[in-house]
Design a protein around this motif. Sequence first.
Motif, PDB file in Angstrom:
ATOM      1  N   GLU A 117       0.915  -1.228  -0.050  1.00 20.89           N
ATOM      2  CA  GLU A 117      -0.029   0.059   0.005  1.00 20.89           C
ATOM      3  C   GLU A 117       0.853   1.044   0.000  1.00 20.89           C
ATOM      4  O   GLU A 117       1.636   1.419   1.019  1.00 20.89           O
TER       5      GLU A 117
ATOM      6  N   HIS B 249       1.995   4.656   0.536  1.00 21.44           N
ATOM      7  CA  HIS B 249       1.842   5.959   1.667  1.00 21.44           C
ATOM      8  C   HIS B 249       2.422   7.250   1.108  1.00 21.44           C
ATOM      9  O   HIS B 249       1.269   8.200   0.761  1.00 21.44           O
TER      10      HIS B 249
ATOM     11  N   TYR C   1      -4.689   5.191  11.926  1.00 21.59           N
ATOM     12  CA  TYR C   1      -3.546   4.587  11.055  1.00 21.59           C
ATOM     13  C   TYR C   1      -2.961   5.439  10.188  1.00 21.59           C
ATOM     14  O   TYR C   1      -1.599   5.353  10.044  1.00 21.59           O
ATOM     15  N   LYS C   2      -3.729   6.466   9.734  1.00 21.62           N
ATOM     16  CA  LYS C   2      -3.087   7.419   8.807  1.00 21.62           C
ATOM     17  C   LYS C   2      -1.851   8.295   9.308  1.00 21.62           C
ATOM     18  O   LYS C   2      -0.664   8.802   8.848  1.00 21.62           O
TER      19      LYS C   2
ATOM     20  N   ASP D  96      -7.686   0.122  15.028  1.00 18.37           N
ATOM     21  CA  ASP D  96      -7.355   1.394  14.778  1.00 18.37           C
ATOM     22  C   ASP D  96      -8.282   2.139  13.931  1.00 18.37           C
ATOM     23  O   ASP D  96      -8.550   1.663  12.698  1.00 18.37           O
TER      24      ASP D  96
ATOM     25  N   LYS E 103      -2.685  -2.241   8.877  1.00 23.05           N
ATOM     26  CA  LYS E 103      -3.724  -1.224   9.883  1.00 23.05           C
ATOM     27  C   LYS E 103      -4.172  -2.423  10.959  1.00 23.05           C
ATOM     28  O   LYS E 103      -4.680  -3.482  10.870  1.00 23.05           O
TER      29      LYS E 103
ATOM     30  N   THR F  77      -9.289   4.535  10.869  1.00 28.21           N
ATOM     31  CA  THR F  77      -8.518   4.883   9.779  1.00 28.21           C
ATOM     32  C   THR F  77      -7.606   6.296   9.902  1.00 28.21           C
ATOM     33  O   THR F  77      -6.469   6.382   9.452  1.00 28.21           O
ATOM     34  N   ASP F  78      -8.183   7.276  10.591  1.00 24.22           N
ATOM     35  CA  ASP F  78      -7.377   8.592  10.781  1.00 24.22           C
ATOM     36  C   ASP F  78      -6.372   8.172  11.690  1.00 24.22           C
ATOM     37  O   ASP F  78      -5.178   8.593  11.502  1.00 24.22           O
TER      38      ASP F  78
END
Length: 440
Positions: free
Chosen positions: A217, A219, A356-357, A351, A347, A353-354
């Motif tokens: 993935e 980033h 994880y980011k 967690d 991930k 999503t926010d």
Amino acid sequence: PSPPPPTAHPVAKNDGNDACILGAHRGAPCEAAAALPKLVEELAPTTIAPIELAKSMHPAFYIDQDYVQVERERIFGNHWFAAAHTSELSDPGDVKVVEVGDISIILTCDKSRKINAFYNVCRHRGARVCATSSKGCKQLVCPYHWWAYRLDGSLKSTPPAATPKERKDTLGLQRVPGVETFAGMVFLNQSPNPPPLTDTLGDLPKKLLRYDLDNLEFHAAKDYEIRGDWKLIAENFVDFYHINAVHPELAKFSRVDDHQPYQGSGQYVGFVTTPLTDSGGPGDSYNFNAFERLHGVESGAALFFQIFPNVSVTIYPHSIYTLMTFPTAEAGKTKERLSLLMAPGAKLQGDPTDLYKEKCGKLMDFVVNINDEDVEAIENLQVGLHNARARGLCGEFLPKYDWPVHRFQNMVLSGLNGEHVREDIMPKLSSAFEQKVLSV
């Protein structure tokens, strides 16, 4: 099980119009690589020797313009080199422009999701077709006379003139002869009939068997323009001896004395840090899920590979970051792209999503900080080599720490003559980590 071979993407049959372009003249037919400067014959033997007897490559190999031009033609013109990540070319209409010295190459993902590579030269008058990378492209249009090419390189139109189909079929963009993928990266080879990429990689695919690098993935990425030779960037990457002096935060996570060889046959330099030490930083093991299929010892190790010539790959249990370097037309200047990619399923289930980011962002900041420290050290070394050149000074090797630099420099010197590194003069290294991997 045996690892699958690198993916060979289809390329059009070379009909003579697709001759490689190795010289400085865009659109020129493929010519023999330029003769090596006399300095190679005179100075290389001091490095092409067992490490106990060898000296580091002479400073001239990093700063002399005549040598650097020949090196680009012989190394990047005749060997496989890394050009991009497959994730950058995953959707139809993705276009990436890659420049090596004064050669410009267009990578595309066509409507069949095949990756193509062409020289960035319009077949009408030789103008540059694409100036920048982009997404969502329907066609490639030369800005000079609007000749339009499909993403598979075929000529689409020559407005306002009508060109007969039989002639258009011979006027597509010139293809780069070799296009293959490995470990989620696109590799190119400009020689007319390149050998398979596997001939270069040796046993490296087996070492990466349980890392799902084709499904990473993406980033983030950061581009650099570095006042240093591309070889210094590679040598700095494989030089773990400098960690304590240059990287105080990294030294808590990846200690100098925890580095071990992970080296086999092939055109690469490989070593590991084991065990990794959780230190309260963004790379700690509890922040992300690891690659699913790792063996026990792999799940607590960081792997480092310099794949000859120009890509540095750091593999953590949960992510990888790469440094792809591209020499410019000027000696001592290099373009570099740092990319961070996460393991599939990195991930944590709990967690948001926010969060994880945010974790990925902190990890990116961590590796960027490391690289920024390296860039400062590399640029300082480039300055010092000018002084050393004037005095004819060559660096010294400490075998315990400098075997990776010695191996890389020998890959360069052998590569100038189209050969692989001489394994017979490389030191015998510990295989302790590899034995632990194989014992599971």
